[in-house]
Design a protein around this motif. Structure first.
Motif, mmCIF file in Angstrom:
data_model
loop_
_atom_site.group_PDB
_atom_site.id
_atom_site.type_symbol
_atom_site.label_atom_id
_atom_site.label_comp_id
_atom_site.label_asym_id
_atom_site.label_seq_id
_atom_site.Cartn_x
_atom_site.Cartn_y
_atom_site.Cartn_z
ATOM 1 N N GLU A 92 -21.465 14.128 -29.401
ATOM 2 C CA GLU A 92 -22.737 14.762 -29.613
ATOM 3 C C GLU A 92 -23.061 14.777 -31.097
ATOM 4 O O GLU A 92 -24.240 14.411 -31.615
ATOM 5 C CB GLU A 92 -23.092 16.076 -29.097
ATOM 6 C CG GLU A 92 -23.070 16.065 -27.575
ATOM 7 C CD GLU A 92 -23.049 17.424 -26.782
ATOM 8 O OE1 GLU A 92 -23.057 18.252 -27.672
ATOM 9 O OE2 GLU A 92 -23.242 17.515 -25.616
ATOM 10 N N GLN A 93 -21.988 15.019 -31.942
ATOM 11 C CA GLN A 93 -22.377 15.009 -33.274
ATOM 12 C C GLN A 93 -22.780 13.683 -34.112
ATOM 13 O O GLN A 93 -23.553 13.794 -35.088
ATOM 14 C CB GLN A 93 -20.948 15.829 -33.997
ATOM 15 C CG GLN A 93 -21.009 16.119 -35.664
ATOM 16 C CD GLN A 93 -19.902 16.538 -36.209
ATOM 17 O OE1 GLN A 93 -18.642 16.136 -35.623
ATOM 18 N NE2 GLN A 93 -19.874 17.620 -37.047
ATOM 19 N N THR A 94 -21.798 12.727 -33.688
ATOM 20 C CA THR A 94 -22.273 11.464 -34.179
ATOM 21 C C THR A 94 -23.821 11.138 -33.836
ATOM 22 O O THR A 94 -24.451 10.675 -34.448
ATOM 23 C CB THR A 94 -21.509 10.218 -33.713
ATOM 24 O OG1 THR A 94 -20.161 10.480 -33.917
ATOM 25 C CG2 THR A 94 -21.810 9.018 -34.154
ATOM 26 N N ILE A 95 -24.219 11.485 -32.658
ATOM 27 C CA ILE A 95 -25.569 11.221 -32.221
ATOM 28 C C ILE A 95 -26.577 12.183 -33.029
ATOM 29 O O ILE A 95 -27.662 11.511 -33.554
ATOM 30 C CB ILE A 95 -25.768 11.603 -30.688
ATOM 31 C CG1 ILE A 95 -25.013 10.625 -29.846
ATOM 32 C CG2 ILE A 95 -27.214 11.770 -30.360
ATOM 33 C CD1 ILE A 95 -25.260 10.730 -28.469
ATOM 34 N N GLN A 96 -26.204 13.142 -33.443
ATOM 35 C CA GLN A 96 -27.157 14.180 -33.945
ATOM 36 C C GLN A 96 -27.083 13.997 -35.586
ATOM 37 O O GLN A 96 -28.295 13.834 -36.254
ATOM 38 C CB GLN A 96 -26.765 15.488 -34.039
ATOM 39 C CG GLN A 96 -26.875 16.016 -32.557
ATOM 40 C CD GLN A 96 -26.079 17.303 -32.159
ATOM 41 O OE1 GLN A 96 -25.545 18.103 -33.207
ATOM 42 N NE2 GLN A 96 -26.181 17.933 -31.065
ATOM 43 N N LYS A 97 -25.834 13.488 -36.161
ATOM 44 C CA LYS A 97 -25.791 13.336 -37.730
ATOM 45 C C LYS A 97 -26.366 11.751 -38.085
ATOM 46 O O LYS A 97 -26.737 11.748 -39.064
ATOM 47 C CB LYS A 97 -24.340 13.528 -37.997
ATOM 48 C CG LYS A 97 -24.109 14.906 -38.095
ATOM 49 C CD LYS A 97 -22.859 15.186 -38.967
ATOM 50 C CE LYS A 97 -22.438 16.758 -39.241
ATOM 51 N NZ LYS A 97 -21.443 16.868 -40.087
ATOM 52 N N PRO A 105 -27.911 9.107 -35.822
ATOM 53 C CA PRO A 105 -28.359 8.154 -34.682
ATOM 54 C C PRO A 105 -28.603 6.638 -34.928
ATOM 55 O O PRO A 105 -28.501 5.876 -34.144
ATOM 56 C CB PRO A 105 -29.637 8.937 -34.221
ATOM 57 C CG PRO A 105 -30.275 9.398 -35.670
ATOM 58 C CD PRO A 105 -28.847 9.896 -36.314
ATOM 59 N N LYS A 138 -27.335 15.128 -19.814
ATOM 60 C CA LYS A 138 -26.658 15.217 -21.136
ATOM 61 C C LYS A 138 -25.284 14.573 -21.200
ATOM 62 O O LYS A 138 -24.666 14.382 -22.272
ATOM 63 C CB LYS A 138 -26.198 16.904 -21.378
ATOM 64 C CG LYS A 138 -27.602 17.524 -21.362
ATOM 65 C CD LYS A 138 -27.115 19.165 -21.965
ATOM 66 C CE LYS A 138 -28.553 19.832 -22.023
ATOM 67 N NZ LYS A 138 -28.290 21.296 -22.250
#
Length: 346
Positions: free
Chosen positions: A243-248, A250, A337
């Motif tokens: 999730e962090q990679t997606i948020q930081k 994309p 999710k």
């Protein structure tokens, strides 16, 4: 390379992924395959490419050909990426991705589902293969033509609750009793050794062990689990990020998937050439087996999906509900999710 061991790892991932395991970084990968080379600039532009690692679930095989094709054909370079394909460290691919040690990896729907129940932030971003190609296999002389024929036979596995739950599901549909199956641990033996020694059938991926049986001239009866229970037609394997990679970042996810999808499309359109790319990258592989496996598997990457990598909510929900009903999950999850199609190229 033995896909029997891959299946064993697949089953154990369901049981072993924990928040604690993902809390810290593991040892660096012990082997690296398919590095893109030392040149880290886009030709003609002078723009530095971004170094990216993708970790495999196990030793390289035809599930991974699209990744190697994307490296070999320059698709990652064109996307501004310098991609290195690595093998998992001691903690496994899921741990490396969930902890942020690497941004992308190869995993399985069942492993991601289990991880999400424990708040491990894995997200499936593409289905490598559209339909489950695994099932129970036996030499034809064992006369196992349906799940009912498992009764009175000996199954070789790894002692995972998932195995018995799957076997029970497909046997119940045939009015059979899973308690009448003798189960033993196969240990380090491969399928071909074990069926000559002390078992009648085992759970395999047809694209490798089944194809190898054909090449050996040792015919098998194959019972695909998806043919007996809709919920068992799940995605295996999948590509994951956290999730962090997606948020930081994309756009990194988008660029990676664009090039990766081109790699798998290349393998779909050119199976023989794609097989040779994998063989060139991993010369220890059996060339005849890789070529035969690739020809069988290439049409199945996309299959009946509108595009490579597409995932359906129904598939995620069906399998999650099945796992929960079999007490393989501690709690239910929000499947929306656990996966996303957002970053696949249109």
């Amino acid at each position: 390379m033995k896909w029997r061991k891959t299946m064993g790892m697949l089953l154990m991932c369901v049981l072993l992924v924990t928040v604690a395991a993902c809390g810290g970084k593991e040892a660096a990968p012990t082997e690296q395959q398919g590095a893109t080379g030392s040149d880290q600039t886009n030709q003609g532009s002078g723009t530095a490419r971004k170094d990216v690692k993708v970790v495999l679930d196990w030793t390289p095989n035809t599930n991974h050909t699209g990744l190697y094709a994307a490296v070999d054909q320059g698709f990652y370079k064109a996307a501004g990426l310098n991609v290195e394909i690595v093998q998992p460290g001691a903690g496994g691919a899921d741990t490396m991705v969930a902890s942020g040690e690497v941004p992308f990896g190869v995993s399985y729907q069942e492993s991601v589902t289990q991880a999400r129940t424990q708040d491990v932030p894995l997200v499936s971003i593409a289905a490598v293969i559209q339909h489950n190609t695994s099932g129970f296999a036996a030499p034809v002389d064992r006369k196992i033509k349906s799940p009912k024929d498992f009764e009175g036979k000996t199954y070789g596995g790894w002692g995972s609750p998932v195995e018995e739950a799957v076997m029970q599901s497909i046997m119940e549909g045939e009015g059979a009793d899973v308690s009448k199956v003798k189960k033993i641990n196969m240990g380090d033996a491969d399928f071909f050794t074990a069926v000559k020694r002390d078992i009648d059938f085992a759970w395999i991926f047809y694209a490798w062990t089944g194809i190898e049986a054909e090449l050996r001239g040792e015919p098998i009866d194959m019972l695909y689990v998806k043919d007996y229970a809709k919920a068992l037609d799940y995605y295996t394997p999948v590509l994951v990020t956290n999730e962090q990679t997606i948020q930081k970042d994309p756009e990194l996810v988008r660029a990676f998937l664009k090039a990766t999808s081109e790699g798998y499309q290349y393998a779909i359109d050119h199976p023989e050439e794609a097989a040779n790319i994998l063989i060139k990258a991993v010369p220890d592989l059996d060339k005849e087996l890789v070529l035969a496996s690739q020809k069988w598997l290439s049409p199945k990457y996309k299959d009946d999906a509108p595009r490579w990598g597409e995932q359906k909510e129904e598939v995620w929900k069906n399998y999650t509900d099945w796992m929960f009903s079999k007490k393989l999950l501690d709690k239910e999850i929000d499947v929306t999710k656990a996966y996303t199609n957002e970053f696949l190229p249109q």
